[in-house]
Design a protein around this motif. Structure first.
Motif, PDB file in Angstrom:
ATOM      1  N   ASP A 251     -10.123 -18.660 -21.697  1.00 53.33           N
ATOM      2  CA  ASP A 251      -8.971 -17.792 -21.450  1.00 53.33           C
ATOM      3  C   ASP A 251      -7.648 -18.549 -21.439  1.00 53.33           C
ATOM      4  O   ASP A 251      -7.596 -19.768 -21.208  1.00 53.33           O
ATOM      5  N   TRP A 252      -6.588 -17.787 -21.669  1.00 59.43           N
ATOM      6  CA  TRP A 252      -5.202 -18.241 -21.540  1.00 59.43           C
ATOM      7  C   TRP A 252      -4.619 -17.499 -20.342  1.00 59.43           C
ATOM      8  O   TRP A 252      -4.894 -16.298 -20.168  1.00 59.43           O
ATOM      9  N   PRO A 253      -3.831 -18.158 -19.493  1.00 63.56           N
ATOM     10  CA  PRO A 253      -3.389 -17.519 -18.245  1.00 63.56           C
ATOM     11  C   PRO A 253      -2.636 -16.206 -18.456  1.00 63.56           C
ATOM     12  O   PRO A 253      -1.862 -16.050 -19.402  1.00 63.56           O
ATOM     13  N   ALA A 254      -2.862 -15.273 -17.532  1.00 62.23           N
ATOM     14  CA  ALA A 254      -2.264 -13.937 -17.644  1.00 62.23           C
ATOM     15  C   ALA A 254      -0.743 -13.985 -17.638  1.00 62.23           C
ATOM     16  O   ALA A 254      -0.089 -13.184 -18.331  1.00 62.23           O
ATOM     17  N   ASP A 255      -0.148 -14.905 -16.877  1.00 61.17           N
ATOM     18  CA  ASP A 255       1.310 -14.943 -16.830  1.00 61.17           C
ATOM     19  C   ASP A 255       1.901 -15.320 -18.181  1.00 61.17           C
ATOM     20  O   ASP A 255       2.985 -14.851 -18.560  1.00 61.17           O
ATOM     21  N   ARG A 256       1.162 -16.127 -18.959  1.00 64.22           N
ATOM     22  CA  ARG A 256       1.659 -16.486 -20.292  1.00 64.22           C
ATOM     23  C   ARG A 256       1.462 -15.329 -21.278  1.00 64.22           C
ATOM     24  O   ARG A 256       2.305 -15.115 -22.159  1.00 64.22           O
ATOM     25  N   TRP A 257       0.379 -14.595 -21.113  1.00 60.90           N
ATOM     26  CA  TRP A 257       0.219 -13.384 -21.921  1.00 60.90           C
ATOM     27  C   TRP A 257       1.350 -12.396 -21.614  1.00 60.90           C
ATOM     28  O   TRP A 257       1.910 -11.772 -22.530  1.00 60.90           O
ATOM     29  N   ASN A 258       1.701 -12.245 -20.334  1.00 59.14           N
ATOM     30  CA  ASN A 258       2.815 -11.365 -19.963  1.00 59.14           C
ATOM     31  C   ASN A 258       4.100 -11.799 -20.667  1.00 59.14           C
ATOM     32  O   ASN A 258       4.847 -10.963 -21.208  1.00 59.14           O
ATOM     33  N   GLN A 259       4.354 -13.107 -20.660  1.00 62.71           N
ATOM     34  CA  GLN A 259       5.534 -13.634 -21.349  1.00 62.71           C
ATOM     35  C   GLN A 259       5.499 -13.297 -22.832  1.00 62.71           C
ATOM     36  O   GLN A 259       6.508 -12.891 -23.414  1.00 62.71           O
ATOM     37  N   LEU A 260       4.323 -13.498 -23.429  1.00 62.28           N
ATOM     38  CA  LEU A 260       4.205 -13.278 -24.865  1.00 62.28           C
ATOM     39  C   LEU A 260       4.442 -11.806 -25.209  1.00 62.28           C
ATOM     40  O   LEU A 260       5.146 -11.489 -26.184  1.00 62.28           O
ATOM     41  N   VAL A 261       3.876 -10.902 -24.430  1.00 59.81           N
ATOM     42  CA  VAL A 261       4.052  -9.470 -24.682  1.00 59.81           C
ATOM     43  C   VAL A 261       5.528  -9.098 -24.591  1.00 59.81           C
ATOM     44  O   VAL A 261       6.063  -8.394 -25.463  1.00 59.81           O
ATOM     45  N   HIS A 262       6.211  -9.557 -23.536  1.00 56.69           N
ATOM     46  CA  HIS A 262       7.627  -9.200 -23.376  1.00 56.69           C
ATOM     47  C   HIS A 262       8.485  -9.811 -24.480  1.00 56.69           C
ATOM     48  O   HIS A 262       9.421  -9.169 -24.981  1.00 56.69           O
ATOM     49  N   TRP A 263       8.156 -11.033 -24.889  1.00 60.88           N
ATOM     50  CA  TRP A 263       8.909 -11.666 -25.984  1.00 60.88           C
ATOM     51  C   TRP A 263       8.704 -10.901 -27.291  1.00 60.88           C
ATOM     52  O   TRP A 263       9.672 -10.623 -28.012  1.00 60.88           O
ATOM     53  N   LEU A 264       7.460 -10.528 -27.590  1.00 60.03           N
ATOM     54  CA  LEU A 264       7.176  -9.767 -28.800  1.00 60.03           C
ATOM     55  C   LEU A 264       7.895  -8.417 -28.782  1.00 60.03           C
ATOM     56  O   LEU A 264       8.450  -7.975 -29.799  1.00 60.03           O
ATOM     57  N   ALA A 265       7.896  -7.765 -27.617  1.00 63.64           N
ATOM     58  CA  ALA A 265       8.539  -6.458 -27.504  1.00 63.64           C
ATOM     59  C   ALA A 265      10.051  -6.551 -27.733  1.00 63.64           C
ATOM     60  O   ALA A 265      10.665  -5.647 -28.322  1.00 63.64           O
ATOM     61  N   GLU A 266      10.658  -7.642 -27.274  1.00 64.78           N
ATOM     62  CA  GLU A 266      12.105  -7.819 -27.424  1.00 64.78           C
ATOM     63  C   GLU A 266      12.496  -8.264 -28.837  1.00 64.78           C
ATOM     64  O   GLU A 266      13.537  -7.868 -29.360  1.00 64.78           O
ATOM     65  N   LYS A 267      11.625  -9.073 -29.450  1.00 62.55           N
ATOM     66  CA  LYS A 267      11.982  -9.744 -30.704  1.00 62.55           C
ATOM     67  C   LYS A 267      11.604  -8.932 -31.937  1.00 62.55           C
ATOM     68  O   LYS A 267      12.299  -8.976 -32.959  1.00 62.55           O
ATOM     69  N   TYR A 268      10.514  -8.186 -31.873  1.00 60.59           N
ATOM     70  CA  TYR A 268       9.966  -7.526 -33.062  1.00 60.59           C
ATOM     71  C   TYR A 268       9.811  -6.025 -32.828  1.00 60.59           C
ATOM     72  O   TYR A 268       9.795  -5.562 -31.687  1.00 60.59           O
ATOM     73  N   ASP A 269       9.633  -5.294 -33.914  1.00 64.21           N
ATOM     74  CA  ASP A 269       9.521  -3.843 -33.800  1.00 64.21           C
ATOM     75  C   ASP A 269       8.070  -3.355 -33.856  1.00 64.21           C
ATOM     76  O   ASP A 269       7.816  -2.195 -34.167  1.00 64.21           O
ATOM     77  N   TYR A 270       7.125  -4.234 -33.569  1.00 67.51           N
ATOM     78  CA  TYR A 270       5.736  -3.823 -33.456  1.00 67.51           C
ATOM     79  C   TYR A 270       5.465  -3.218 -32.079  1.00 67.51           C
ATOM     80  O   TYR A 270       5.993  -3.698 -31.067  1.00 67.51           O
ATOM     81  N   GLN A 271       4.620  -2.194 -32.050  1.00 67.10           N
ATOM     82  CA  GLN A 271       4.024  -1.784 -30.793  1.00 67.10           C
ATOM     83  C   GLN A 271       2.894  -2.763 -30.466  1.00 67.10           C
ATOM     84  O   GLN A 271       2.341  -3.407 -31.361  1.00 67.10           O
ATOM     85  N   LEU A 272       2.543  -2.880 -29.190  1.00 67.68           N
ATOM     86  CA  LEU A 272       1.552  -3.860 -28.733  1.00 67.68           C
ATOM     87  C   LEU A 272       0.430  -3.112 -28.026  1.00 67.68           C
ATOM     88  O   LEU A 272       0.674  -2.418 -27.033  1.00 67.68           O
ATOM     89  N   VAL A 273      -0.788  -3.259 -28.532  1.00 69.73           N
ATOM     90  CA  VAL A 273      -1.939  -2.513 -28.032  1.00 69.73           C
ATOM     91  C   VAL A 273      -2.976  -3.511 -27.527  1.00 69.73           C
ATOM     92  O   VAL A 273      -3.473  -4.339 -28.297  1.00 69.73           O
ATOM     93  N   GLU A 274      -3.294  -3.428 -26.243  1.00 71.86           N
ATOM     94  CA  GLU A 274      -4.307  -4.317 -25.680  1.00 71.86           C
ATOM     95  C   GLU A 274      -5.673  -3.638 -25.687  1.00 71.86           C
ATOM     96  O   GLU A 274      -5.803  -2.471 -25.300  1.00 71.86           O
ATOM     97  N   ILE A 275      -6.702  -4.395 -26.117  1.00 72.57           N
ATOM     98  CA  ILE A 275      -8.074  -3.895 -26.109  1.00 72.57           C
ATOM     99  C   ILE A 275      -8.937  -4.876 -25.302  1.00 72.57           C
ATOM    100  O   ILE A 275      -8.526  -5.972 -24.968  1.00 72.57           O
ATOM    101  N   GLY A 276     -10.148  -4.447 -24.986  1.00 74.10           N
ATOM    102  CA  GLY A 276     -11.070  -5.263 -24.202  1.00 74.10           C
ATOM    103  C   GLY A 276     -11.692  -4.429 -23.102  1.00 74.10           C
ATOM    104  O   GLY A 276     -11.512  -3.204 -23.040  1.00 74.10           O
ATOM    105  N   LEU A 277     -12.406  -5.089 -22.221  1.00 76.92           N
ATOM    106  CA  LEU A 277     -13.047  -4.371 -21.123  1.00 76.92           C
ATOM    107  C   LEU A 277     -12.077  -4.043 -20.005  1.00 76.92           C
ATOM    108  O   LEU A 277     -12.068  -2.945 -19.465  1.00 76.92           O
ATOM    109  N   GLU A 278     -11.252  -5.018 -19.659  1.00 79.28           N
ATOM    110  CA  GLU A 278     -10.350  -4.839 -18.513  1.00 79.28           C
ATOM    111  C   GLU A 278      -9.137  -5.723 -18.692  1.00 79.28           C
ATOM    112  O   GLU A 278      -9.244  -6.874 -19.116  1.00 79.28           O
ATOM    113  N   SER A 279      -7.968  -5.191 -18.379  1.00 76.71           N
ATOM    114  CA  SER A 279      -6.735  -5.960 -18.492  1.00 76.71           C
ATOM    115  C   SER A 279      -6.404  -6.642 -17.168  1.00 76.71           C
ATOM    116  O   SER A 279      -6.651  -6.090 -16.098  1.00 76.71           O
TER     117      SER A 279
END
Length: 357
Positions: free
Chosen positions: A216-244
């Protein structure tokens, strides 16, 4: 011994021995079933077992073996052994005639003791041949002979190559000799389910939590990555898996964790522009569906620089394996991952502009 401890002990024993009795009964019933199947086969037609019961990424990685065995034995009745939760991965495979939904290794042992199968290709070794309820391990003689085990298996190649070797299908430490691109066999029902999700036309699918913490990669870094992607690019972000385990507050993010079957998840991945995730089951779905993968990896136990993938992910024709030599995934710096993701997304944007021009 206290009365509470006495009750706990005998409750445990009751469940254990009930499970063992059920496994023996089901094993005998399965033996009778396959004896009937064999009697119905044409003269000279073989009954073949392929055993890869778990985990779902491993079953996807092993899919080319079904085609290879079919090529080698075109008239055989091929049975794939899988745990019930993973049976959907092989139930639509045209190279497999039947799926045996195995509840535990004791059931399998009782079945195979009947010698009903003409050939058995066991694609796993001791750590996957364990039932915690029975407290029983079974050994794979081929894996034992070739000294393939949980501590060294990636020394023998990618997962497909390892499984083919543990099954005795290819010589030790050799490449898989046929098409090594995993495939999935998605059905209209999976497409209909995802149609009903009303997903955007342009999105990145993300898998942020594996079933094995060292990957795994730490959740706080995933949070950073999601917010950076949301601010920088026009993609929607969809998380999949068993549990977030994320804490994300942006309208660009949608959580689908725990809401889909394995093959419905695969259909979500198939429609995505990119897959960003870990070395875990959904990344193998990405490989099989053809979606470009950005895979966060690292040193794993005693494997410092391993590659689990065959096909286009394995050759990095349709994937970027994000890692730093010697570092586990958890220690990958955010800035390093950010730059790797940026390089893929901006290259894609440049290619799109070139096509438009």
């Amino acid at each position: 011994m206290t009365i509470e401890r006495f009750i706990q002990l005998w409750t445990h024993r009751y469940h254990k021995y009930t499970h063992i009795a059920t496994a023996h009964l089901k094993g005998r019933q399965a033996r009778a079933h396959f004896q009937g199947v064999k009697r119905g086969l044409k003269k000279g037609q073989e009954l073949i077992a392929i055993i890869r019961t778990e985990h779902f990424g491993d079953i996807v990685a092993a899919e080319p073996i079904s085609r290879y065995v079919r090529q080698q034995h075109p008239d055989a009745h091929i049975v794939w052994f899988a745990k019930p939760g993973f049976a959907e991965l092989v139930s639509h495979n045209p190279n497999v005639d039947e799926v045996f939904r195995e509840i535990c290794v004791t059931e399998r042992r009782v079945l195979l003791e009947g010698k009903v199968f003409d050939k058995v290709f066991e694609l796993q070794f001791r750590n996957n041949n364990h039932c915690p309820k029975c407290q029983v391990f079974t050994e794979n003689p081929v894996a034992l002979e070739r000294d393939i085990n949980v501590f060294n298996y990636f020394d023998y190649g990618n997962l497909l190559e390892v499984f083919a070797q543990t099954g005795g299908l290819i010589p030790p430490k050799t490449a898989f000799p046929a098409d090594d691109q995993p495939r999935l066999y998605l059905q209209p029902s999976h497409q209909a389910k995802v149609d009903g999700l009303d997903l955007p036309g342009k999105y990145i699918v993300m898998h942020c939590r594996s079933n094995y913490e060292p990957k795994d990669w730490p959740a706080d870094r995933w949070n950073q990555l999601v917010h950076w992607l949301a601010e920088k690019y026009d993609y929607q972000l969809v998380e999949i898996g068993l549990e977030s385990n994320l804490n994300v507050k942006t309208p660009a993010y949608r959580n689908l964790c725990g809401q889909l079957s394995i093959l419905e998840t695969a259909e979500v991945i198939r429609r995505a522009s990119f897959f960003i995730g870990l070395d875990s089951g959904p990344s193998h779905l990405g490989n099989a569906t053809g979606t470009f993968g950005i895979i966060l990896m690292g040193a794993l136990n005693n494997f410092l620089n391993y590659n689990p993938y065959s096909g286009k992910y394995g050759r990095q024709e349709n994937a970027l394996l994000v890692r730093k030599a010697g570092l586990p995934c958890a220690q990958l710096p955010f800035e390093f991952v950010q730059e790797q993701v940026r390089s893929v997304l901006e290259k894609s944007a440049d290619n799109a502009r070139t096509v438009l021009s």
